[in-house]
Design a protein around this motif. Structure first.
Motif, PDB file in Angstrom:
ATOM      1  N   ARG A  99       0.848  -1.203   0.000  1.00 49.25           N
ATOM      2  CA  ARG A  99       0.000   0.000   0.000  1.00 49.25           C
ATOM      3  C   ARG A  99       0.882   1.251   0.000  1.00 49.25           C
ATOM      4  NH1 ARG A  99      -2.861   0.782   4.597  1.00 49.25           N
ATOM      5  NH2 ARG A  99      -2.213  -1.105   5.645  1.00 49.25           N
ATOM      6  N   GLY A 100       1.913   1.213   0.750  1.00 49.85           N
ATOM      7  CA  GLY A 100       2.840   2.344   0.831  1.00 49.85           C
ATOM      8  C   GLY A 100       3.485   2.609  -0.510  1.00 49.85           C
ATOM      9  N   GLN A 101       3.889   1.505  -1.143  1.00 45.70           N
ATOM     10  CA  GLN A 101       4.556   1.660  -2.452  1.00 45.70           C
ATOM     11  C   GLN A 101       3.595   2.261  -3.478  1.00 45.70           C
ATOM     12  OE1 GLN A 101       6.371  -1.973  -3.677  1.00 45.70           O
ATOM     13  NE2 GLN A 101       8.050  -1.770  -2.199  1.00 45.70           N
ATOM     14  N   GLU A 102       2.356   1.757  -3.424  1.00 49.15           N
ATOM     15  CA  GLU A 102       1.334   2.243  -4.357  1.00 49.15           C
ATOM     16  C   GLU A 102       1.123   3.749  -4.158  1.00 49.15           C
ATOM     17  OE1 GLU A 102      -3.122   0.941  -4.765  1.00 49.15           O
ATOM     18  OE2 GLU A 102      -1.775  -0.798  -4.627  1.00 49.15           O
ATOM     19  N   ALA A 103       0.988   4.127  -2.879  1.00 46.54           N
ATOM     20  CA  ALA A 103       0.771   5.551  -2.571  1.00 46.54           C
ATOM     21  C   ALA A 103       1.975   6.382  -2.994  1.00 46.54           C
ATOM     22  CB  ALA A 103       0.495   5.716  -1.088  1.00 46.54           C
ATOM     23  N   ARG A 104       3.154   5.799  -2.813  1.00 49.70           N
ATOM     24  CA  ARG A 104       4.364   6.528  -3.221  1.00 49.70           C
ATOM     25  C   ARG A 104       4.402   6.710  -4.735  1.00 49.70           C
ATOM     26  NH1 ARG A 104       7.068   3.037   0.171  1.00 49.70           N
ATOM     27  NH2 ARG A 104       7.165   3.902   2.249  1.00 49.70           N
ATOM     28  N   LYS A 105       3.963   5.660  -5.437  1.00 44.86           N
ATOM     29  CA  LYS A 105       3.929   5.754  -6.912  1.00 44.86           C
ATOM     30  C   LYS A 105       2.993   6.876  -7.328  1.00 44.86           C
ATOM     31  CE  LYS A 105       4.888   1.117  -8.497  1.00 44.86           C
ATOM     32  NZ  LYS A 105       4.213  -0.122  -8.861  1.00 44.86           N
ATOM     33  N   GLU A 106       1.822   6.881  -6.674  1.00 46.82           N
ATOM     34  CA  GLU A 106       0.838   7.928  -6.993  1.00 46.82           C
ATOM     35  C   GLU A 106       1.424   9.301  -6.718  1.00 46.82           C
ATOM     36  OE1 GLU A 106      -3.095   7.531  -5.368  1.00 46.82           O
ATOM     37  OE2 GLU A 106      -3.085   5.385  -5.831  1.00 46.82           O
ATOM     38  N   LEU A 107       2.139   9.380  -5.602  1.00 46.52           N
ATOM     39  CA  LEU A 107       2.748  10.659  -5.226  1.00 46.52           C
ATOM     40  C   LEU A 107       3.772  11.083  -6.281  1.00 46.52           C
ATOM     41  CD1 LEU A 107       2.749  12.739  -2.876  1.00 46.52           C
ATOM     42  CD2 LEU A 107       4.761  11.557  -2.004  1.00 46.52           C
ATOM     43  N   ASN A 108       4.522  10.080  -6.756  1.00 51.16           N
ATOM     44  CA  ASN A 108       5.528  10.374  -7.791  1.00 51.16           C
ATOM     45  C   ASN A 108       4.854  10.872  -9.059  1.00 51.16           C
ATOM     46  OD1 ASN A 108       7.616   9.684  -6.186  1.00 51.16           O
ATOM     47  ND2 ASN A 108       7.815   7.587  -6.959  1.00 51.16           N
ATOM     48  N   SER A 109       3.786  10.144  -9.443  1.00 50.72           N
ATOM     49  CA  SER A 109       3.114  10.506 -10.679  1.00 50.72           C
ATOM     50  C   SER A 109       2.482  11.893 -10.545  1.00 50.72           C
ATOM     51  CB  SER A 109       2.101   9.416 -11.003  1.00 50.72           C
ATOM     52  OG  SER A 109       0.938   9.944 -11.480  1.00 50.72           O
ATOM     53  N   TRP A 110       1.902  12.147  -9.370  1.00 48.82           N
ATOM     54  CA  TRP A 110       1.307  13.472  -9.092  1.00 48.82           C
ATOM     55  C   TRP A 110       2.394  14.544  -9.172  1.00 48.82           C
ATOM     56  CZ3 TRP A 110       2.577  16.870  -5.198  1.00 48.82           C
ATOM     57  CH2 TRP A 110       1.711  17.947  -4.990  1.00 48.82           C
ATOM     58  N   ALA A 111       3.514  14.215  -8.537  1.00 49.58           N
ATOM     59  CA  ALA A 111       4.601  15.202  -8.524  1.00 49.58           C
ATOM     60  C   ALA A 111       5.105  15.457  -9.945  1.00 49.58           C
ATOM     61  CB  ALA A 111       5.729  14.701  -7.641  1.00 49.58           C
ATOM     62  N   PHE A 112       5.107  14.367 -10.760  1.00 48.24           N
ATOM     63  CA  PHE A 112       5.582  14.490 -12.132  1.00 48.24           C
ATOM     64  C   PHE A 112       4.658  15.398 -12.957  1.00 48.24           C
ATOM     65  CE2 PHE A 112       5.971  12.861 -16.516  1.00 48.24           C
ATOM     66  CZ  PHE A 112       7.319  13.083 -16.700  1.00 48.24           C
ATOM     67  N   LYS A 113       3.352  15.191 -12.687  1.00 46.82           N
ATOM     68  CA  LYS A 113       2.379  15.979 -13.456  1.00 46.82           C
ATOM     69  C   LYS A 113       2.286  17.413 -12.942  1.00 46.82           C
ATOM     70  CE  LYS A 113      -0.650  12.189 -14.734  1.00 46.82           C
ATOM     71  NZ  LYS A 113      -1.824  11.481 -14.255  1.00 46.82           N
ATOM     72  N   VAL A 114       2.106  17.527 -11.653  1.00 48.60           N
ATOM     73  CA  VAL A 114       1.809  18.832 -11.074  1.00 48.60           C
ATOM     74  C   VAL A 114       3.071  19.616 -10.731  1.00 48.60           C
ATOM     75  CG1 VAL A 114       0.554  19.986  -9.216  1.00 48.60           C
ATOM     76  CG2 VAL A 114      -0.326  17.886 -10.193  1.00 48.60           C
ATOM     77  N   GLY A 115       4.135  18.833 -10.473  1.00 44.50           N
ATOM     78  CA  GLY A 115       5.373  19.481 -10.051  1.00 44.50           C
ATOM     79  C   GLY A 115       5.801  20.612 -10.972  1.00 44.50           C
ATOM     80  N   PRO A 116       5.949  20.310 -12.291  1.00 41.34           N
ATOM     81  CA  PRO A 116       6.385  21.390 -13.186  1.00 41.34           C
ATOM     82  C   PRO A 116       5.419  22.573 -13.161  1.00 41.34           C
ATOM     83  CG  PRO A 116       6.456  19.268 -14.281  1.00 41.34           C
ATOM     84  CD  PRO A 116       5.784  19.038 -12.976  1.00 41.34           C
ATOM     85  N   ALA A 117       4.094  22.209 -13.096  1.00 43.37           N
ATOM     86  CA  ALA A 117       3.113  23.294 -13.078  1.00 43.37           C
ATOM     87  C   ALA A 117       3.302  24.143 -11.835  1.00 43.37           C
ATOM     88  CB  ALA A 117       1.702  22.709 -13.108  1.00 43.37           C
ATOM     89  N   LEU A 118       3.544  23.440 -10.716  1.00 41.10           N
ATOM     90  CA  LEU A 118       3.752  24.187  -9.469  1.00 41.10           C
ATOM     91  C   LEU A 118       4.990  25.069  -9.568  1.00 41.10           C
ATOM     92  CD1 LEU A 118       2.958  21.582  -6.657  1.00 41.10           C
ATOM     93  CD2 LEU A 118       1.824  23.775  -7.029  1.00 41.10           C
TER      94      LEU A 118
ATOM     95  N   ARG B  95      -2.042   8.370   3.288  1.00 40.51           N
ATOM     96  CA  ARG B  95      -2.020   6.938   2.948  1.00 40.51           C
ATOM     97  C   ARG B  95      -0.625   6.364   3.163  1.00 40.51           C
ATOM     98  NH1 ARG B  95      -4.018   7.036  -2.774  1.00 40.51           N
ATOM     99  NH2 ARG B  95      -3.292   4.894  -2.840  1.00 40.51           N
ATOM    100  N   ILE B  96       0.374   7.128   2.783  1.00 35.74           N
ATOM    101  CA  ILE B  96       1.755   6.649   2.955  1.00 35.74           C
ATOM    102  C   ILE B  96       2.067   6.504   4.450  1.00 35.74           C
ATOM    103  CG2 ILE B  96       4.196   7.235   2.647  1.00 35.74           C
ATOM    104  CD1 ILE B  96       3.416   8.577   0.010  1.00 35.74           C
TER     105      ILE B  96
END
Lengths: 66, 663
Positions: B282-301, B401-402
């Protein structure tokens, strides 16, 4: 209860049995007490002497008891 | 009886040690020291001087092993080294005594092991009458045995680490000896045994003087007697084997119990491994989501400041009219060519409306490239802004979740670590080996029990045969004048034997029951489960039995370590009480095997034992404890008894122990 040697000695002295047997038992018990720690005591001779001494005063009935 | 001074010379690491103990009513001394400081050897020294053994099961040992290494090293070739232990004891109204046991050695070579024993000695100086001073006892062994019976010794001088062995079946013989020692019933037992032998001799004596047939019968009698002796001997050996096997079986059963516990732990381990794995996933899954979120939103941020600047630029361009209208010029041109207005109305050629649109088109005909680009950026900017606006919630929930997964994983790992520690060193092979041993011991025991049964039947047959021969001898003797006197003697001996045997059974039962009764009182006063156990029993085989009230099963093996310690201490106190003598209790590691919470309890029990008003002399307890045993809680529990505390320290350089400051 404070148990000590007198319990057995008193027990023998107050036992309801033939006086010759009582006398014999007391003599043998005292012998055991005196020789408690002596290895290979010459008990056979002593016992035989005590038995011989008291047996003559013992009158046997038909059931083997006085 | 109290020890007032202990003096050791060249005894193992004690080169020269002297401890003064007080002989007040409640004499309580604690000697604390680290492992290897010399506490156990002090207990061994006391046991040696009192019994000649180093411990209950250490009667055979190499005398050379007693010699202090530093003394052996320091001695020159040919020099004599003396190992000496002396106890000053206070016997209350019976006076004082000094018991000294020593062994002398000659150094035969240069090595520390080059020692030859040149002699041992036990001496007792007793002071019964002060006006006469100390008198040398002519028979120190006998004196010592009377004052401190060997059979009692290991119930007063013992290692707390071995407390759990106190009431094993294999120990029943020791319990019997200790109990029978009281009231000298053991002497009566010996009397019965001796009388039996003498009686048999008298039977044979009759036979030998009762003619030829009598002599033949005597020979038969002797033959059967020897046969009985051999069966009895065989039975004794089998009985020893039976007790040993029984013990093995109990151990194997205990281990089988452990195996069940191990299997339970394995199941738990698997369960926690599953929980930990799932939490980790579950932790890994949440971390993946966090990574993907960061990848998408990070540059925008990262670009959010620039986006604001672009927006401002667009607004400025609009105000300055350098930005095209919401409709593209191509669309307006199309409308114009079709003569349709934006609102859908028809446009009359050359009308004002038409001219307005044409003027607009003309006005924006020269729009800059930047203006167009800015206009094209508007839509993606709106998309990115929407993402940035929703991102705090997404971030927070993913982080939660993490965090939860990490916490679950950590808890599971913690449990797993405990179980893994418990399971360390176990493997399937070991478990099956124990199971095999258990089965083997069980089979061997069953076979042994059958053999014992058969031997007992043989013994019975032979005894019947012996009785018949004796009857024949008696009949033969009756007819002979000269053997009648011998017959009378033998019958008297037999009657005496029967009376003595009856008394022995009666007295031993009385004392056994009395000891059990006192033991129960002491034990119940020590434990907190006042209503849980049935009264403590000592059965016919002298096994100490403790059973819970609710279940009709023996519970002895299920006593906690603390309760076992209480039972052992209670037994020691009972022996003192019943025998009417107060023996000093010297215990090494009294709390060694106990859990920390039980330590404090047992300490208070010991303190209570010290307060016990058993006789006018009071008690003496010497506890040898490690620093971890004598911790703050234990010290608190014992403080009101005002123990005298000594510290024993080992001097590594000189390989010697010495007493530290009194605390």
């Amino acid at each position: 209860m404070k148990a000590n040697a007198t319990i057995v000695a008193r027990g023998i002295a107050s036992a309801d049995c033939d006086p010759a047997i009582k006398k014999c038992l007391l003599a043998l018990f005292n012998f055991e007490l005196e020789n408690t720690n002596i290895k290979n005591p010459q008990y056979k001779e002593k016992y035989r002497d005590v038995i011989e001494l008291n047996a003559s005063n013992w009158i046997e009935d038909s059931s083997g008891k006085k | 009886m109290k020890i007032t001074r202990i003096h050791l010379e060249n005894f193992r690491q004690h080169r020269n040690l002297e401890i003064e103990l007080d002989n007040s009513r409640s004499s309580f001394t604690i000697l604390k020291g680290r492992n290897g400081a010399g506490k156990t050897n002090l207990l061994k020294a006391i046991t040696w001087v009192m019994t000649g053994k180093l411990a209950k099961d250490e009667s055979k040992f190499d005398l050379v092993s007693l010699v202090s290494i530093s003394a052996a090293k320091a001695a020159a070739k040919g020099e004599i080294i003396e190992v000496l232990v002396r106890l000053d004891i206070d016997l209350g109204s019976s006076g004082m005594a000094q018991i000294e046991r020593s062994a002398r050695f000659v150094k035969s070579g240069d090595g520390i092991q080059d020692l030859d024993v040149s002699g041992t000695n036990l001496s007792v100086m007793s002071l019964e009458d002060k006006s006469r001073g100390y008198q040398k006892e002519p028979n120190p062994d006998l004196w010592l045995e009377k004052i401190f019976p060997d059979r009692f010794s290991h119930y007063f001088l013992f290692d707390g680490e071995h407390l759990h062995k106190f009431f094993k079946d294999t120990e029943a013989a020791f319990v019997k000896k200790a109990v029978l020692e009281i009231a000298n019933i053991d002497q009566l037992e010996k009397l019965v045994e001796h009388l039996g032998i003498v009686n048999q001799n008298l039977v044979k004596e009759i036979g030998s003087i009762a003619g030829v047939k009598g002599e033949e019968l005597r020979k038969d009698y002797e033959f059967v007697e020897k046969k009985i002796e051999s069966i009895v001997e065989e039975l004794k050996q089998k009985e020893v084997s039976r007790v040993e096997l029984d013990e093995q079986l109990t151990q194997a059963r205990d281990k089988m119990g452990d195996i069940a516990a191990i299997q339970k732990d394995i199941a738990l381990r698997n369960q926690f491994e599953g929980i930990a794995q799932s939490a980790s996933n579950r932790g890994q899954e949440a971390r993946k989501e966090l990574n993907s979120w960061a990848f998408k939103v990070g540059p925008a941020l990262m670009l959010s400041a620039q986006i604001g600047a672009i927006e401002l630029e667009i607004e400025t361009a609009r105000t300055k009219k350098v930005l095209p209208p919401p409709y593209k010029p191509e669309a307006l041109e199309e409308l114009l060519s079709q003569a349709v207005c934006i609102c859908g109305r028809d446009l009359e050629p050359n009308s004002d409306s038409c001219k307005h649109v044409e003027s607009l088109l003309a006005k924006f005909a020269g729009l800059s490239e930047i203006g167009t680009l800015l206009s094209e950026l508007q839509q993606p900017l709106q998309y990115v802004k929407a993402r940035i606006d929703g991102s705090p919630e997404t971030l927070q929930s993913t982080q939660e979740r993490i965090k939860s997964a990490l916490s679950d994983e950590s808890k599971a790992m913690e449990q797993l670590s405990v179980i893994k520690q418990k399971l360390a060193g176990h493997d399937d092979a070991q478990i099956s080996f124990i199971a095999k041993k258990h089965d083997e011991a069980k089979k061997a025991l069953e076979s042994l029990i059958l053999q014992i049964g058969s031997l007992e039947r043989q013994l019975e047959d032979q005894r019947e045969r012996l009785a018949l021969i004796r009857k024949d001898i008696e009949n033969e003797a009756t007819s002979k004048e000269k053997s009648r006197e011998a017959l009378q003697r033998q019958r008297f001996a037999e009657a005496t034997l029967n009376t003595a045997r009856g008394m022995y059974e009666n007295f031993s039962d009385q004392v056994r029951e009395k000891v059990a009764e006192e033991l129960n009182e002491e034990f119940q006063s020590m434990i907190w489960k006042k209503n849980f156990f049935k009264p403590v029993q000592i059965d016919d085989d002298y096994r100490v039995l403790v059973s819970p009230k609710k279940f009709d099963v023996e519970w002895r093996n299920a006593l906690s370590a603390g309760e076992t310690a209480c039972l052992a201490f209670a037994f020691s106190l009972t022996l003192s009480n019943v025998a009417g003598f107060s023996y000093p209790m010297v215990v090494d590691s009294p709390l060694g095997r106990l859990d920390s919470e039980v330590k404090e309890f047992v300490s208070s029990v010991l303190a209570k034992a010290l307060e016990s008003e058993i006789d006018s002399e009071g008690k003496q307890i010497l506890l040898l404890m490690t620093d971890s045993e004598y911790d703050a809680d234990v010290a608190d529990a014992l403080a009101h008894m005002k123990p005298k505390v000594w510290e024993i320290v080992f001097d590594e350089e000189n390989a010697e122990s010495r007493l530290g400051a009194i605390k």
